[in-house]
Design a protein around this motif. Structure first.
Motif, short mmCIF file in Angstrom:
data_model
loop_
_atom_site.label_atom_id
_atom_site.label_comp_id
_atom_site.label_asym_id
_atom_site.label_seq_id
_atom_site.Cartn_x
_atom_site.Cartn_y
_atom_site.Cartn_z
N UNK A 12 5.96 -2.27 -0.66
CA UNK A 12 6.74 -1.11 -0.18
C UNK A 12 6.56 0.06 -1.13
N UNK A 13 6.07 1.18 -0.60
CA UNK A 13 5.78 2.32 -1.46
C UNK A 13 6.86 3.39 -1.42
N UNK A 14 7.66 3.39 -0.36
CA UNK A 14 8.66 4.46 -0.21
C UNK A 14 10.04 3.84 -0.01
N UNK A 15 11.00 4.38 -0.75
CA UNK A 15 12.36 3.86 -0.70
C UNK A 15 12.92 3.82 0.72
N UNK A 55 4.78 -9.40 7.97
CA UNK A 55 4.09 -8.61 6.96
C UNK A 55 5.07 -7.82 6.09
N UNK A 56 6.03 -7.18 6.74
CA UNK A 56 6.85 -6.19 6.02
C UNK A 56 8.04 -6.80 5.27
N UNK A 57 8.61 -7.87 5.82
CA UNK A 57 9.85 -8.39 5.25
C UNK A 57 9.70 -8.80 3.78
N UNK A 58 8.64 -9.53 3.39
CA UNK A 58 8.50 -9.88 1.97
C UNK A 58 8.45 -8.61 1.10
N UNK A 59 7.72 -7.59 1.57
CA UNK A 59 7.61 -6.35 0.80
C UNK A 59 8.96 -5.66 0.68
N UNK A 60 9.72 -5.69 1.78
CA UNK A 60 11.05 -5.09 1.75
C UNK A 60 11.97 -5.85 0.80
N UNK A 97 7.67 -17.22 -6.29
CA UNK A 97 7.25 -16.02 -5.57
C UNK A 97 6.09 -15.35 -6.27
N UNK A 98 5.27 -14.68 -5.47
CA UNK A 98 4.21 -13.87 -6.05
C UNK A 98 4.77 -12.47 -6.30
N UNK A 99 4.36 -11.88 -7.41
CA UNK A 99 4.89 -10.56 -7.76
C UNK A 99 4.37 -9.49 -6.80
N UNK A 100 5.16 -8.44 -6.64
CA UNK A 100 4.76 -7.37 -5.73
C UNK A 100 3.66 -6.52 -6.35
#
Lengths: 146, 457
Positions: free
Chosen positions: B1-4, B359-364, B454-457
């Motif tokens: 995730x790049x943007x808040x 795809x998005x949920x882990x990043x979020x 977990x793998x780091x972001x």
């Protein structure tokens, strides 16, 4: 998909194609509106029939039945129920009596709710179903069972 | 995730899964009512369960689309969302309206609900999938307009990509065609004709743009394939979708009083509708084969490929089966239609939303991908739900073919209810497959709560 076929060509075909087919669809819709009066039984579209359509909608009949094949598949087709249940020789009376008799309460059978329709409302819904049965549906359904 | 501001997507995705669960539970109730007719009667009649089942599906898919847009538009535009606050407000308006509508269906007789919500002012209720009371319909319009405003403003201040343009076009079409739900002429033949402007032009039109855009976005992310290549595929797919799908609307007009020329126009064009879905399958596999990176989120890639295959099978093959007028004459309004409806919605729209969530949920949640254990659990849910849906479809198709034969082809045709009794075995089998689907959904939900390294972001 490489070579001379570029993304901007693909984009232009998309916009051009979409505009063309939207216009074609509108033209066919216009033509359909011209043909509809010969098929949709509008000569018999009385106020009573429109009131019947309102009953049809506010009781969510389409939540179980199909009408001209559209709706839920849980209960019989009603587009031709007027004809199936006797037509001019008792179709209206059958429909009214049937609605009044619900639910049957037979254990394990699918049940139709009791809607407590007034005599006027029963006449309206029956008139609506008679009207629908006289729309030209290109000979659908294949037989009277719907 | 790049943007808040992408964070707002999480709300939408969570609510989508909640409504998805409600949809499946009511689906099981209906499936049982097919064989035990008086199950839960009169507390929850079939039509009420069906409204919850179909309306929850529509709303959670819309939630999924909106969440997807709020996630991917900032990233595509390389800027924060125009107004995250508006996105949160609109979410709560939408969610509360959805819950209130479902409670209305469950607790109030439909005729009273219509009366209390102003159906007499503008009659829009009681038509399949458009059963929502007037205030809910207006709420959908307000939410859609606010959402579009937010998205458009974001794109305007940032980078404009093919994916965001196609997604916006699809979403604008979604909002635009919904306006036909307010048009309800007293002439049933015309009512039915324009009803399809919402239903068909959504699912076989503009929603395909949304589907293709989301799929393209996820494929860029997980494969690292050049954007130029993906964009070209995207345009080709959506061109095929609209060129076949717009006139393809005519395959619904055969037997509802409209002109007979639709049997040709609708038949020929809708017969071509599998092509864009086939292209989507080739697209997904091709991009994964040409991948330039090994993304740690393998399960998202699985969902993306699954979307390609299952949308082709469900929307494409199962749609083609009964789209030509001479076939449709016999299958129209039977369980064959139900079979197609189930696998098409699952294969195309449910799966693409789950692809995006995967795809998005882990990043979020602050990681590049879930732990291996969580991913394996999610993969189990993928297979359980997908295989269960294939079997639901096969059993309904069998029931449908038998129904057509017994009721419409046989020289001694049975009545509707007599034919239903004959095919009950297949309804039982379908209900069994439905239970497996629910188990798959439970496993899916469990995968969100599974920890592990977990793998780091």
């Amino acid at each position: 998909m490489g070579g001379s076929f570029t993304t901007s060509m693909a984009r232009n075909i998309f916009y051009g194609g979409t505009v063309f087919f939207v216009l074609l669809f509108l033209a066919l819709t216009y033509r359909n509106e011209q043909i509809l009066p010969t098929r949709d039984n509008r000569a018999n579209l009385t106020e009573q029939v429109v009131a019947g359509k309102r009953i049809w909608e506010t009781r969510n009949c389409v939540g179980c039945h199909t009408l001209l094949g559209e709706g839920a598949y849980f209960a019989p087709e009603l587009g031709n129920v007027y004809k199936r249940r006797g037509g001019a020789a008792g179709g209206t009376e059958f429909i009214k009596a049937w609605i009044k008799a619900q639910p049957t309460g037979t254990p394990g059978r699918r049940q139709m709710p009791q809607f407590n329709l007034s005599e006027k409302e029963l006449d309206e819904i029956a008139a609506f179903l008679k009207y629908v049965s006289e729309i030209n549906t290109s000979n659908w359904p294949p037989n009277i069972e719907g | 995730m790049q943007y808040q501001s992408q964070k707002v997507a999480k709300l939408y995705f969570t609510a989508a899964i909640v409504l998805f669960t409600a949809q499946i539970l009511f689906g099981l109730v209906m499936g049982l009512q097919y064989v035990i007719g008086d199950f839960l009667f009169p507390a929850i009649p079939f039509n009420v369960a069906r409204m919850v089942h179909t309306n929850a599906l529509i709303v959670w898919l819309l939630m999924g689309f909106m969440g997807a847009a709020y996630y991917l538009i900032p990233e595509e535009s390389e800027t924060e969302l125009y107004s995250p606050k508006l996105a949160v407000w609109l979410f709560w308006i939408f969610f509360v309206a959805a819950i209130a509508t479902v409670l209305g269906y469950l607790l109030v007789p439909y005729a009273s609900l219509a009366k209390w919500t102003g159906n007499d002012i503008l009659e829009t209720m009681g038509r399949e999938f458009l059963e929502q009371p007037l205030p809910t319909k207006l709420g959908i319009v307000i939410v859609a307009l606010g959402f579009l405003f937010n998205i458009v403003m974001t794109v305007l201040k940032g980078r404009k990509t093919a994916i965001s343009m196609v997604l916006m076009l699809g979403l604008a079409g979604l909002a635009g065609f919904f306006l036909f739900s307010f048009y309800n002429p007293g002439n049933i033949a015309r009512d039915k004709y324009y009803w399809w402007f919402v239903v068909h032009l959504w699912v076989e039109g503009v929603w395909e743009l949304i589907l293709a855009a989301i799929l393209a976005f996820v494929l860029i992310k997980v494969t690292g394939v050049d954007r130029e290549v993906i964009d070209k595929w995207l345009y080709v797919i959506i061109t095929l979708a609209l060129v076949t799908g717009i006139i393809g609307t005519g395959h619904h007009f055969y037997w509802i009083g409209s002109a007979e020329f639709w049997q040709w126009w609708g038949g020929v064009f809708s017969a071509l509708e599998p092509i864009p879905f086939f292209a989507m399958t080739v697209f997904a596999f091709n991009m994964v084969n040409r991948r330039r990176r090994e993304h740690p989120n393998r399960v998202a890639t699985l969902w993306a490929m699954g979307t390609g295959v299952m949308s082709f099978l469900g929307a494409g093959v199962w749609g083609f089966m009964h789209t030509l007028a001479p076939v449709n004459y016999y299958t129209h309004g039977t369980q064959v239609t139900a079979a197609h409806g189930h696998i098409a919605f699952y294969g195309a729209y449910v799966m693409v939303v789950l692809t995006m969530i995967s795809y998005a949920m882990p990043l979020l949640r602050g990681r590049a991908a879930n732990s291996n254990k969580a991913q394996v659990i999610e993969m189990w849910s993928f297979w359980l739900m997908t295989v269960a849906m294939v079997f639901i479809t096969l059993f309904l198709t069998a029931a449908g073919i038998l129904q057509v034969w017994l009721q419409r082809v046989s020289s001694t045709p049975l009545s509707y209810m007599a034919a239903q009794d004959q095919v009950a075995l297949f309804y039982w089998l379908r209900e069994g497959a439905g239970v497996v689907f629910l188990i798959g959904l439970m496993v899916y939900i469990v995968s969100f709560f599974c920890n592990g390294k977990e793998k780091a972001a």
